[in-house]
Scaffold this motif. Structure first.
Motif, PDB file in Angstrom:
ATOM      1  N   LYS A  32       0.834  -1.208   0.000  1.00  0.00           N
ATOM      2  CA  LYS A  32       0.000   0.000   0.000  1.00  0.00           C
ATOM      3  C   LYS A  32       0.868   1.258   0.000  1.00  0.00           C
ATOM      4  CE  LYS A  32      -3.940  -2.141   2.364  1.00  0.00           C
ATOM      5  NZ  LYS A  32      -4.722  -2.188   3.639  1.00  0.00           N
ATOM      6  N   ASN A  33       1.914   1.240   0.826  1.00  0.00           N
ATOM      7  CA  ASN A  33       2.801   2.411   0.881  1.00  0.00           C
ATOM      8  C   ASN A  33       3.487   2.647  -0.464  1.00  0.00           C
ATOM      9  OD1 ASN A  33       2.179   2.769   3.565  1.00  0.00           O
ATOM     10  ND2 ASN A  33       3.946   1.609   4.320  1.00  0.00           N
ATOM     11  N   ALA A  34       3.898   1.539  -1.126  1.00  0.00           N
ATOM     12  CA  ALA A  34       4.580   1.664  -2.410  1.00  0.00           C
ATOM     13  C   ALA A  34       3.631   2.196  -3.480  1.00  0.00           C
ATOM     14  CB  ALA A  34       5.160   0.316  -2.831  1.00  0.00           C
ATOM     15  N   LEU A  35       2.383   1.713  -3.478  1.00  0.00           N
ATOM     16  CA  LEU A  35       1.411   2.184  -4.461  1.00  0.00           C
ATOM     17  C   LEU A  35       1.085   3.659  -4.247  1.00  0.00           C
ATOM     18  CD1 LEU A  35      -0.985  -0.907  -4.560  1.00  0.00           C
ATOM     19  CD2 LEU A  35       0.586  -0.155  -6.366  1.00  0.00           C
ATOM     20  N   THR A  36       1.014   4.064  -2.951  1.00  0.00           N
ATOM     21  CA  THR A  36       0.784   5.488  -2.655  1.00  0.00           C
ATOM     22  C   THR A  36       1.952   6.340  -3.159  1.00  0.00           C
ATOM     23  OG1 THR A  36      -0.474   4.886  -0.672  1.00  0.00           O
ATOM     24  CG2 THR A  36       0.339   7.159  -0.822  1.00  0.00           C
ATOM     25  N   ALA A  37       3.166   5.838  -2.901  1.00  0.00           N
ATOM     26  CA  ALA A  37       4.356   6.568  -3.359  1.00  0.00           C
ATOM     27  C   ALA A  37       4.423   6.612  -4.879  1.00  0.00           C
ATOM     28  CB  ALA A  37       5.614   5.918  -2.789  1.00  0.00           C
ATOM     29  N   GLN A  38       3.936   5.546  -5.532  1.00  0.00           N
ATOM     30  CA  GLN A  38       3.977   5.498  -6.992  1.00  0.00           C
ATOM     31  C   GLN A  38       3.102   6.582  -7.609  1.00  0.00           C
ATOM     32  OE1 GLN A  38       2.264   2.035  -8.869  1.00  0.00           O
ATOM     33  NE2 GLN A  38       3.719   2.112 -10.582  1.00  0.00           N
ATOM     34  N   LYS A  39       1.962   6.871  -6.970  1.00  0.00           N
ATOM     35  CA  LYS A  39       1.070   7.909  -7.491  1.00  0.00           C
ATOM     36  C   LYS A  39       1.739   9.283  -7.458  1.00  0.00           C
ATOM     37  CE  LYS A  39      -3.166   5.482  -6.144  1.00  0.00           C
ATOM     38  NZ  LYS A  39      -4.335   5.488  -5.231  1.00  0.00           N
ATOM     39  N   LYS A  40       2.642   9.475  -6.488  1.00  0.00           N
ATOM     40  CA  LYS A  40       3.317  10.771  -6.344  1.00  0.00           C
ATOM     41  C   LYS A  40       4.625  10.831  -7.135  1.00  0.00           C
ATOM     42  CE  LYS A  40       1.565  11.211  -1.608  1.00  0.00           C
ATOM     43  NZ  LYS A  40       1.962  11.325  -0.185  1.00  0.00           N
ATOM     44  N   SER A  41       5.019   9.712  -7.741  1.00  0.00           N
ATOM     45  CA  SER A  41       6.357   9.638  -8.356  1.00  0.00           C
ATOM     46  C   SER A  41       6.373   9.989  -9.837  1.00  0.00           C
ATOM     47  CB  SER A  41       6.936   8.233  -8.176  1.00  0.00           C
ATOM     48  OG  SER A  41       6.188   7.297  -8.949  1.00  0.00           O
ATOM     49  N   GLN A  42       5.258  10.439 -10.358  1.00  0.00           N
ATOM     50  CA  GLN A  42       5.171  10.862 -11.764  1.00  0.00           C
ATOM     51  C   GLN A  42       5.568   9.746 -12.726  1.00  0.00           C
ATOM     52  OE1 GLN A  42       7.578  14.370 -11.911  1.00  0.00           O
ATOM     53  NE2 GLN A  42       5.980  15.672 -11.080  1.00  0.00           N
ATOM     54  N   GLY A  43       4.908   8.602 -12.559  1.00  0.00           N
ATOM     55  CA  GLY A  43       5.056   7.525 -13.527  1.00  0.00           C
ATOM     56  C   GLY A  43       6.161   6.533 -13.253  1.00  0.00           C
ATOM     57  N   LYS A  44       6.783   6.565 -12.072  1.00  0.00           N
ATOM     58  CA  LYS A  44       7.837   5.599 -11.770  1.00  0.00           C
ATOM     59  C   LYS A  44       7.226   4.211 -11.670  1.00  0.00           C
ATOM     60  CE  LYS A  44      11.410   6.908  -9.576  1.00  0.00           C
ATOM     61  NZ  LYS A  44      12.421   7.376  -8.607  1.00  0.00           N
ATOM     62  N   LEU A  45       7.913   3.200 -12.177  1.00  0.00           N
ATOM     63  CA  LEU A  45       7.403   1.834 -12.201  1.00  0.00           C
ATOM     64  C   LEU A  45       7.452   1.217 -10.806  1.00  0.00           C
ATOM     65  CD1 LEU A  45       9.143   0.701 -15.490  1.00  0.00           C
ATOM     66  CD2 LEU A  45       6.855   1.636 -15.198  1.00  0.00           C
ATOM     67  N   LEU A  46       6.496   0.324 -10.554  1.00  0.00           N
ATOM     68  CA  LEU A  46       6.378  -0.252  -9.219  1.00  0.00           C
ATOM     69  C   LEU A  46       7.634  -1.026  -8.832  1.00  0.00           C
ATOM     70  CD1 LEU A  46       4.659  -0.793  -6.718  1.00  0.00           C
ATOM     71  CD2 LEU A  46       3.704  -2.795  -7.885  1.00  0.00           C
ATOM     72  N   GLY A  47       8.156  -1.832  -9.768  1.00  0.00           N
ATOM     73  CA  GLY A  47       9.353  -2.605  -9.455  1.00  0.00           C
ATOM     74  C   GLY A  47      10.524  -1.703  -9.100  1.00  0.00           C
ATOM     75  N   GLU A  48      10.727  -0.647  -9.875  1.00  0.00           N
ATOM     76  CA  GLU A  48      11.812   0.303  -9.604  1.00  0.00           C
ATOM     77  C   GLU A  48      11.640   0.936  -8.235  1.00  0.00           C
ATOM     78  OE1 GLU A  48      11.562   3.127 -12.715  1.00  0.00           O
ATOM     79  OE2 GLU A  48      12.739   1.952 -14.146  1.00  0.00           O
ATOM     80  N   LEU A  49      10.411   1.308  -7.926  1.00  0.00           N
ATOM     81  CA  LEU A  49      10.127   1.991  -6.671  1.00  0.00           C
ATOM     82  C   LEU A  49      10.378   1.085  -5.473  1.00  0.00           C
ATOM     83  CD1 LEU A  49       9.134   4.800  -5.876  1.00  0.00           C
ATOM     84  CD2 LEU A  49       6.831   3.887  -5.761  1.00  0.00           C
ATOM     85  N   LEU A  50       9.974  -0.174  -5.584  1.00  0.00           N
ATOM     86  CA  LEU A  50      10.183  -1.112  -4.479  1.00  0.00           C
ATOM     87  C   LEU A  50      11.672  -1.327  -4.210  1.00  0.00           C
ATOM     88  CD1 LEU A  50       7.403  -3.719  -5.369  1.00  0.00           C
ATOM     89  CD2 LEU A  50       7.465  -2.254  -3.334  1.00  0.00           C
TER      90      LEU A  50
END
Length: 583
Positions: A32-50
């Protein structure tokens, strides 16, 4: 490792988070935290973000991406790769696209990729190899390691480094190594490799331009040149000197058995997925060989004229002069003053499909688009002058000669300028007017120089005040008076007090200080009449030339740098003595 490149790839991205949770690699809250952060990251991919958040490892993400696409996941090892199969694809293609051909059986090529969603890449591999392709997913880090293991690979991955500056495992090697074969063996051992990787990694991370690895009395001292000053990075046992030097020589394809003569080479490394070029030079000393590595990191250097610190009036004059159809333009200054960077930025600004822009360099520091770059080879007789004469038969419009070193090169460059070419080059002089004296001393006739020379740009680099700890201060009254007697009016004085960002130096980054001499009819007449450089300088200042000192103190007034920096690069003995006495 990157996740699939688009949400349109079926349910690839949608399943990734669920698979990570199912396998226990990620908690529900973490997802959930990663998905929330992804919305604020301007299109960063989930795998990259994790991976960036350290919520999952690169291997865990790669394993689940492979599962979501229904392809195998592979933890790559050398034994999985047939090196002959790797030759099916051009080395440059492999490195640029981060793929690794593993083996081919009955017309089927097994290809390791980090992006299983890139169908266009797979189609391109099939066209190049004339084979059907099946993919396996591997981490980007593993693929890079495999690339470095290919025969004659000159690209080394340095992401995987030791964790602290003391080198931990390095203490495993305790005895001095004298036998050459032993040195080669030790240089290939993991602790030495990790130590050399760390030295390079930390230098690049700190923005160093040069790395000095030098034998001291009881240790090997490593110093990095940052913003023009040397700072100690670390010290390691003296017994490691031969192994470290040999490791660097192996990377640069030098002769590890030759310790009596200087050697030069190039190393290509990868850091954070980008290529960085290193120029390596070894030189024998009384305690052993000293190694200096020049770091050529294009990410830390801008090749745009507007980003190089030019004052507006100097920039306008420079841009006007570099667009004249012919003549010779010179950039002068000591070694390390940014002359090559300025010339690259100039060529970058005037290159086009309509112009044939050619360079003769030693060495080629940065590769530029739409520019034909030639490397001189003095060992086989291809000198600057010979290369320049040959280049004139290549129908050039613009020519850049790396340096005017002798009379023959100077004459050839001037003849090229007089026959309709626009020529750029560098000289080592203290100011712009001294360049004229230097060329005359080389033997160039005054009438040729007066006819061919368009402009001389002198430049230096000064350290900028750190923006994190920049503060106003009040200098002693006598210092203010000394500055005023020099003819400069500074309302507010700034300096950096020192912080973590600037290693407590008060400075961060560098900027150019410039002096532009443009030759008009009056100054050309002075050149032809062999007038002293002081007369030429006085005339140019009377006609509006901004001197190095003047441009420097403008940057002091703007709060960009300090008095000490300007006096260091442009102050004469009298100025420095007066300010020192005032302080």
């Amino acid at each position: 490792m990157t996740a699939p490149s688009s949400n349109a790839a079926g349910t690839g991205l949608a399943k990734l988070g669920d698979l990570l949770v199912q396998r226990g690699y990620l908690s529900e809250d973490g997802l959930k935290n990663a998905l929330t952060a992804q919305k604020k990251s301007q299109g960063k991919l989930l795998g990259e973000l994790l991976i960036e958040l350290a919520a999952c490892s690169e291997d865990q993400v790669a394993e689940c991406i492979a599962d979501s696409y229904g392809v195998p996941y592979a933890k790559l090892e050398l034994r999985y790769c047939d090196q002959k199969t790797a030759e099916l694809l051009p080395r440059e293609f492999i490195e640029n696209n981060l793929v690794m051909p593993l083996f081919a059986v009955r017309g089927m090529l097994t290809l390791a990729v980090s992006e299983p969603s890139n169908l266009f890449l797979i189609e391109e591999v099939e066209k190049l190899t004339k084979l059907r392709v099946q993919t396996v997913v591997a981490t980007a880090k593993d693929i890079r390691r495999m690339i470095t293991a290919l025969p004659n690979s000159k690209c080394f991955v340095i992401d995987d480094i030791i964790e602290d500056s003391q080198g931990g495992d390095v203490t495993l090697i305790e005895d001095a190594v004298e036998d050459i074969s032993d040195i080669e063996e030790v240089a290939g051992q993991s602790p030495v490799i990790r130590l050399v990787n760390f030295i390079i990694y930390s230098a690049v991370k700190d923005g160093a331009s040069d790395i000095h690895i030098e034998p001291a009395e009881k240790c090997v001292r490593v110093r990095n040149r940052i913003d023009g000053r040397l700072y100690k990075s670390l010290e390691v046992p003296l017994t490691l000197l031969n192994a470290v030097t040999s490791r660097i020589k192996i990377m640069a394809s030098l002769d590890i058995s030759e310790r009596r003569l200087p050697q030069d080479g190039r190393i290509h490394v990868m850091l954070d997925g980008r290529k960085i070029d290193l120029r390596c030079s070894t030189f024998p000393m009384n305690r052993g060989e000293k190694t200096v590595i020049r770091v050529l990191d294009t990410r830390s250097v801008s090749l745009v004229l507007e980003d190089l610190g030019f004052s507006e009036d100097i920039l306008n004059g420079l841009q006007k002069m570099i667009r004249v159809p012919n003549g010779i333009n010179l950039v002068t200054g000591p070694t390390g003053s940014g002359k090559s960077t300025t010339l690259y930025a100039v060529l970058n600004s005037i290159s086009s499909m309509e112009n044939n822009v050619c360079t003769v360099e030693d060495p080629i520091e940065y590769n530029l688009p739409l520019i034909n770059q030639f490397q001189i080879q003095e060992r086989v007789g291809l000198t600057f002058s010979k290369a320049l004469r040959t280049l004139l038969r290549q129908d050039p419009d613009v020519i850049m000669v790396g340096e005017v070193r002798d009379e023959e090169t100077a004459r050839t460059a001037i003849q090229a300028a007089l026959t309709g070419h626009l020529v750029f080059s560098t000289l080592h002089t203290n100011d712009a007017c001294a360049a004229i004296t230097r060329l005359l001393n080389m033997g160039v006739e005054t009438y040729l120089l007066g006819a061919a020379l368009n402009m001389v740009l002198a430049q230096r680099l000064v350290r900028k005040i750190c923006p994190k700890c920049k503060s106003v201060y009040e200098p002693p009254r006598t210092t203010r008076k000394a500055i005023e007697r020099m003819g400069f009016d500074v309302k507010e004085y700034f300096r950096g007090v020192g912080c973590k960002n600037c290693r407590n130096t008060g400075y961060s980054g560098r900027i150019g200080v410039h002096e532009l001499l443009v030759l008009d009819d009056e100054i050309r007449d002075l050149v032809v009449s062999s007038a002293p450089s002081t007369t030429i300088s006085q005339t140019a200042v009377r006609k509006g030339m901004i001197t190095l000192k003047h441009d420097g103190f403008r940057k002091v007034r703007e709060g960009i740098t300090t008095i000490e920096e300007i006096l260091h690069i442009a102050g004469d003995v009298r100025d420095t003595a007066e300010l020192t006495a005032a302080t």
